[in-house]
Design a protein around this motif. Structure first.
Motif, PDB file in Angstrom:
ATOM      1  N   CYS A 167       2.375   4.867 -11.010  1.00 51.42           N
ATOM      2  CA  CYS A 167       2.588   5.854  -9.044  1.00 51.42           C
ATOM      3  C   CYS A 167       3.619   6.719  -9.511  1.00 51.42           C
ATOM      4  CB  CYS A 167       3.663   4.688  -8.568  1.00 51.42           C
ATOM      5  SG  CYS A 167       4.278   5.652  -7.285  1.00 51.42           S
ATOM      6  N   CYS A 196       7.993   5.913  -8.692  1.00 56.31           N
ATOM      7  CA  CYS A 196       8.168   5.052  -9.240  1.00 56.31           C
ATOM      8  C   CYS A 196       7.803   4.595 -10.640  1.00 56.31           C
ATOM      9  CB  CYS A 196       8.151   3.612  -8.330  1.00 56.31           C
ATOM     10  SG  CYS A 196       6.519   2.420  -8.304  1.00 56.31           S
ATOM     11  N   CYS A 250       0.401   2.792  -4.161  1.00 59.74           N
ATOM     12  CA  CYS A 250       1.191   2.213  -5.187  1.00 59.74           C
ATOM     13  C   CYS A 250       0.830   0.927  -4.868  1.00 59.74           C
ATOM     14  CB  CYS A 250       2.638   2.243  -5.346  1.00 59.74           C
ATOM     15  SG  CYS A 250       3.319   1.983  -6.368  1.00 59.74           S
ATOM     16  N   CYS A 288       6.071  -0.039  -4.324  1.00 61.80           N
ATOM     17  CA  CYS A 288       6.022   1.127  -3.684  1.00 61.80           C
ATOM     18  C   CYS A 288       5.942   1.551  -2.752  1.00 61.80           C
ATOM     19  CB  CYS A 288       7.314   2.201  -4.328  1.00 61.80           C
ATOM     20  SG  CYS A 288       6.220   3.153  -4.346  1.00 61.80           S
TER      21      CYS A 288
END
Ligand code: ZN
Ligand code: ZN
Length: 302
Positions: A238, A241, A274, A277
């Protein structure tokens, strides 16, 4: 408007941050049907993930392909439950499983199709990553027969004997009656037909392709392609994150008409997201199309 339409082949993961978050890791694959043969080498080569199978797990308890035990929930839920069985049995915190569903093609009428889904449940990161594909050309089918029928054209269509068959009574009370599975031999098949028709209220036997992976080489090859797609997704991080498993999660339809701009039913964006997140991003269509042919427009071509 948003809708979850599977793309025709595999959902490609992002071409973004690449990494090897699973290198040297160990995972358990819950399967009774030899799926590790198709899946383990690919995940080892692409991710460095060592996959072992957990053969003592009764994945059939969660529901079977042959229909004696109905499967509950979505195929994604079923795959996650299966992966967790393997994790519980081995104590490994990372589990894999796949589920397939075969029937009429989800997008094209009158031809058979299949959906295969594979999940990786990773309790070390608290994520579940899944990938799926639509199999446009599965070895999947059935026929009603009685002993003495000309079987050869039917068996050719069902890809027998390269693919195993199931024989059961065509009509029986509550699905009772013996089910013969994994048939690959013509003589055994003919005996099974006689036995099944004798137990059927209408005197016929039902022949079906045996969709268990070790009985259906076409399905085994499909699982290999799906494992590659999952490996691609698992090695994509991602951008927000850094969690593995970033990739396409949805499509947004509404590609504007080239003449009048009205949103069509064609895909406008691929939505990437993601698993950990809320990060989402719209990406252009793979073919670069930014306008819909007026033939697809609800106004110009009603
Ligand atoms: Zn994220
Ligand atoms: Zn238009």
């Amino acid at each position: 408007m948003k809708t979850l339409v599977p793309e025709p082949v595999a959902l490609a993961a992002a071409a973004g941050h690449r990494s090897a978050p699973y290198a040297g890791g160990k995972a358990v694959l819950a399967t009774m049907h030899g799926k590790e043969e198709a899946i383990a080498p690919i995940l080892r080569d692409r991710l460095g993930l060592i996959v072992s199978s957990a053969p003592d797990i009764d994945t059939d308890a969660l529901g079977t392909f042959t229909g004696e035990i109905p499967r509950a929930g979505t195929i994604r839920e079923a795959a996650i439950a299966k992966a967790r069985l393997g994790m519980e049995a081995t104590g490994l915190p990372i589990g894999l499983a796949s589920e397939g569903s075969y029937g009429p093609h989800p997008q094209i009428p009158f031809i058979p199709g299949g959906v295969e889904l594979m999940v990786l449940v990773d309790d070390t990161r608290a994520i579940v990553v899944s990938e799926h594909l639509i199999d446009d050309a599965p070895a999947f089918g059935h026929a009603y027969v009685v002993a003495g029928d000309e079987l050869t054209p039917i068996l050719d269509r069902l890809a027998f004997p390269g693919h195993a068959l199931i024989v059961r009574p065509a009509e029986s009370d509550n699905g009772a009656g013996h089910i013969h599975k994994g048939l690959r031999d013509r003589t055994a098949l003919e005996h099974a037909i006689m036995s099944a028709q004798a137990q059927s209220k209408d005197g016929r036997a039902l022949i079906q392709t045996d969709m268990r992976a070790h009985m259906n080489p076409t399905r085994m090859a499909t699982l290999g392609r799906l494992a590659s797609a999952l490996a691609e997704r698992l090695s994509t991080l991602c951008p927000a994150c850094g969690m593995p498993g970033y990739g396409q999660v949805d499509v947004e339809i509404g590609l504007p008409c080239d003449w009048c701009g009205t949103p069509s039913l064609m895909v406008r964006h691929h939505v990437f997201g993601c698993v950990a997140c809320p990060h989402r991003e719209n990406r252009p269509r793979g073919d670069g199309l930014t306008k819909a042919d007026p033939g697809h427009c609800p106004l110009c071509n009603p």
